[in-house]
Design a protein around this motif. Sequence first.
Motif, mmCIF file in Angstrom:
data_model
loop_
_atom_site.group_PDB
_atom_site.id
_atom_site.type_symbol
_atom_site.label_atom_id
_atom_site.label_comp_id
_atom_site.label_asym_id
_atom_site.label_seq_id
_atom_site.Cartn_x
_atom_site.Cartn_y
_atom_site.Cartn_z
ATOM 1 N N SER A 61 0.832 -1.208 0.000
ATOM 2 C CA SER A 61 0.000 0.000 0.000
ATOM 3 C C SER A 61 0.866 1.257 0.000
ATOM 4 O O SER A 61 0.624 2.185 -0.781
ATOM 5 N N LYS A 84 -4.945 1.125 -12.094
ATOM 6 C CA LYS A 84 -5.961 0.061 -12.145
ATOM 7 C C LYS A 84 -5.320 -1.305 -11.850
ATOM 8 O O LYS A 84 -5.894 -2.115 -11.120
ATOM 9 N N HIS A 86 -2.671 -1.825 -10.027
ATOM 10 C CA HIS A 86 -2.410 -1.824 -8.586
ATOM 11 C C HIS A 86 -3.675 -2.173 -7.805
ATOM 12 O O HIS A 86 -3.640 -2.994 -6.883
ATOM 13 N N GLU A 87 -4.778 -1.543 -8.165
ATOM 14 C CA GLU A 87 -6.042 -1.765 -7.456
ATOM 15 C C GLU A 87 -6.497 -3.214 -7.586
ATOM 16 O O GLU A 87 -6.967 -3.815 -6.608
ATOM 17 N N GLN A 88 -6.363 -3.795 -8.775
ATOM 18 C CA GLN A 88 -6.755 -5.196 -8.979
ATOM 19 C C GLN A 88 -5.882 -6.140 -8.161
ATOM 20 O O GLN A 88 -6.372 -7.108 -7.579
ATOM 21 N N VAL A 90 -4.231 -5.394 -5.313
ATOM 22 C CA VAL A 90 -4.574 -5.230 -3.898
ATOM 23 C C VAL A 90 -5.882 -5.955 -3.584
ATOM 24 O O VAL A 90 -5.985 -6.651 -2.568
ATOM 25 N N LYS A 91 -6.863 -5.831 -4.455
ATOM 26 C CA LYS A 91 -8.148 -6.511 -4.248
ATOM 27 C C LYS A 91 -7.957 -8.019 -4.161
ATOM 28 O O LYS A 91 -8.478 -8.664 -3.247
ATOM 29 N N LYS A 92 -7.189 -8.596 -5.076
ATOM 30 C CA LYS A 92 -6.951 -10.044 -5.073
ATOM 31 C C LYS A 92 -6.214 -10.466 -3.808
ATOM 32 O O LYS A 92 -6.579 -11.459 -3.171
ATOM 33 N N LEU A 94 -6.069 -8.942 -0.870
ATOM 34 C CA LEU A 94 -6.934 -8.813 0.308
ATOM 35 C C LEU A 94 -7.988 -9.914 0.353
ATOM 36 O O LEU A 94 -8.302 -10.435 1.433
ATOM 37 N N GLU A 95 -8.541 -10.286 -0.798
ATOM 38 C CA GLU A 95 -9.502 -11.400 -0.841
ATOM 39 C C GLU A 95 -8.839 -12.698 -0.392
ATOM 40 O O GLU A 95 -9.407 -13.458 0.395
ATOM 41 N N LYS A 98 -8.113 -12.651 3.358
ATOM 42 C CA LYS A 98 -9.360 -12.876 4.102
ATOM 43 C C LYS A 98 -9.734 -14.364 4.096
ATOM 44 O O LYS A 98 -10.106 -14.918 5.126
#
Length: 159
Positions: A61, A84, A86-88, A90-92, A94-95, A98
């Motif tokens: 981050s 974009k 980077h965002e994808q 980070v999303k993967k 974090l998923e 979790k």
Amino acid sequence: MKETAFITWKDTYSVGIPKIDEQHQELVQLTATLFAACMRGAESGRLYFKQVVHDLVQYVSFHFSAEERLMERIEFPGFAEHKKQHEQFVKKVLEDVKKFESGQGIVPSTFVRFLRDWILTHIAKEDQKYGDYLRYAKKEALVADMFILAEPAKEEGPR
């Protein structure tokens, strides 16, 4: 048979911006540490893996934020697409984190291999694009070193 490291920094990954290259080297090191955590096994390994993942997520981050500010300052034409990606990522991540924390079938070694492959490919291909653009912009006197590095040079990271 010769043993090779799981992930290592190579000078060919350099984008030519010392602070960014240092951050990339830290990402490589954190990924190597995460892989070592995978190899520990047992509950202590699981706890260590969880801590290193936490550190990695924080550092990613921080790094992405620094990189994106730099791209904005130099008016990098590929900024929107890069952000974009980077965002994808980070999303993967974090998923997957979790899922790991809730015990849902995430294999740590598979996760860390994904990290390694994404990080090295992203640095070697995508980050080189803004490094190339920066060299062009400096050559054409569109940007100056002091302007580029003013803010990132003061940042120390999340640690």
